[in-house]
Design a protein around this motif. Sequence first.
Motif, short mmCIF file in Angstrom:
data_model
loop_
_atom_site.label_atom_id
_atom_site.label_comp_id
_atom_site.label_asym_id
_atom_site.label_seq_id
_atom_site.Cartn_x
_atom_site.Cartn_y
_atom_site.Cartn_z
N VAL A 1 -3.41 6.70 -5.22
CA VAL A 1 -2.92 7.03 -3.90
C VAL A 1 -4.04 6.94 -2.71
O VAL A 1 -3.67 6.79 -1.44
N LEU A 2 -5.16 7.09 -3.15
CA LEU A 2 -6.42 7.02 -2.16
C LEU A 2 -6.34 5.48 -1.94
O LEU A 2 -6.59 4.97 -0.46
N PRO B 1 0.82 -1.09 0.07
CA PRO B 1 0.00 0.09 0.01
C PRO B 1 0.67 1.25 0.15
O PRO B 1 0.33 2.25 -0.71
N VAL B 2 2.04 1.37 0.68
CA VAL B 2 2.82 2.56 0.80
C VAL B 2 3.37 2.70 -0.55
O VAL B 2 3.31 3.80 -0.96
N VAL B 3 3.71 1.65 -1.33
CA VAL B 3 4.37 1.86 -2.44
C VAL B 3 3.56 2.31 -3.34
O VAL B 3 3.92 3.07 -4.59
N VAL B 4 2.33 1.73 -3.52
CA VAL B 4 1.20 2.13 -4.47
C VAL B 4 0.85 3.58 -4.20
O VAL B 4 0.89 4.34 -5.20
N LEU C 1 3.86 5.91 -5.15
CA LEU C 1 3.97 5.94 -6.82
C LEU C 1 2.99 6.80 -7.65
O LEU C 1 3.36 7.80 -8.55
N GLY C 2 1.61 6.66 -7.01
CA GLY C 2 0.70 7.52 -7.56
C GLY C 2 0.80 8.69 -7.19
O GLY C 2 0.57 9.90 -7.99
N LEU C 3 1.52 9.07 -5.86
CA LEU C 3 1.65 10.60 -5.60
C LEU C 3 2.57 11.15 -6.43
O LEU C 3 2.73 12.29 -6.86
N GLY C 4 3.62 10.36 -6.85
CA GLY C 4 5.00 10.76 -7.41
C GLY C 4 4.33 11.30 -8.85
O GLY C 4 4.82 12.28 -9.38
N HIS C 5 3.72 10.47 -9.48
CA HIS C 5 3.11 10.83 -10.87
C HIS C 5 2.08 11.81 -11.02
O HIS C 5 2.33 12.68 -11.76
#
Length: 419
Positions: A86-87, A53-56, A59-63
């Motif tokens: 992110v959510l 969950p942290v990685v997902v 990554l979403g926040l970074g994009h």
Amino acid sequence: MTLRDQRWRGKLEGVGNSDRRGIRGSLMALVRAFAFIGLMLAGTVLLIVTAAPVVVAVLGLGHLIKDLLRGSAAADGQDLTYLLGVLGGAACGWLVLPAALLTGRRYARQTRRLSARWCGVPIHEVYAPAPPGTRPDWWPGVSGRAYQHRMRWLLSDQASWRDLLWLPVNTVVGSLVLLVPLLLFGSGIVAFIIPALGSVAWFNGLQRLVPPPAFPGNTPLVLFIIGLAMVAAGAWIAPPLLRGYARLARLVLAPSAQAELELRVAHLARTRSETLDTGAAELRRIERDLHDGAQARLVAMGLTLDAAGRLIETDPAAARALLYEARDASARALVELRDLVRGILPPVLADRGLADAVRATALDSPLRVQVTGTLPGRPPAPVESAAYFAVSELLANVAKHSGAREAEVDLRHESGALR
């Protein structure tokens, strides 16, 4: 630490290492390394569940941040996907993190227990106590004070972060340490010894199962020698690598120097309080036994002698009878005093040590008591005395309250401790 304590500690370390010598110790080390591999795989699954969950979310926040910085408005569909990532990652982390932290704590405790039991490397455990009103259950809910108290307690504890750090270290470094002897041992059997046996008439079916390796001069004798050497090398390096794995676990999981000092201070304070309470209770018992037993008999003997002194001229026969009664009372008082002294320090404990003293106590018990285990030497006198009276009290409680007909006492030293 006195010289005697140092010698005793050296004996204990010798006992802890004795089961890791020889062929049996090497084979047991291989089996335990394989068991640690299974535990490591479980930790890898826990790591994936915790980190996914942290990685997902990251990554979403970074994009999303990258698209915002570029000012791109053409990838609305992808932005929605990243936002959902992110959510979703944050929601999964919110739900999974408390249970993952507690599961990691249990995982680390199991590693500590097996490191001490199988490798002779004790790892101390120091966790912050749960605050009042916070239960260490698995599901406190997703909101409210219970969840806040739970997360504040877990995340503020440095030991929780050490437990989480152990998961990737165990997966990456620990697996390398454990796989080396297992791969050597297994490859020697499967890749060399089995093809070598395939040329024997009784094992010709193995040739089709495992073909021999292709290299010049791969005769059955050469294959068998190479395989035997690999098997021997894997068995030989298994015990030291297993201890190295346990030391790696101690390097990561052991508490900090400050936490270790706090643990030792708390332990000393607790044992000092227990020692003072035990000493006060023992003094009260001795005072009570003297007052109700020997002292009462001595007072009665004095009155008897006084009465005999008054009758010695007028009634010699009655005086003689009183003197005989005083003699019997003195003998009973002497027996009670000996029993009292024996209760303070039994002679068999002083003369023959803890193991024989426990066996003597077992013979006096109304139960069928089996005493197993051996001790390499004699611990310090306070340890012997405390252990002896603890066993005596336990056997007395079993005989009074359990309703059992037999009991077993096992005395041994493991990981530098009397058990």
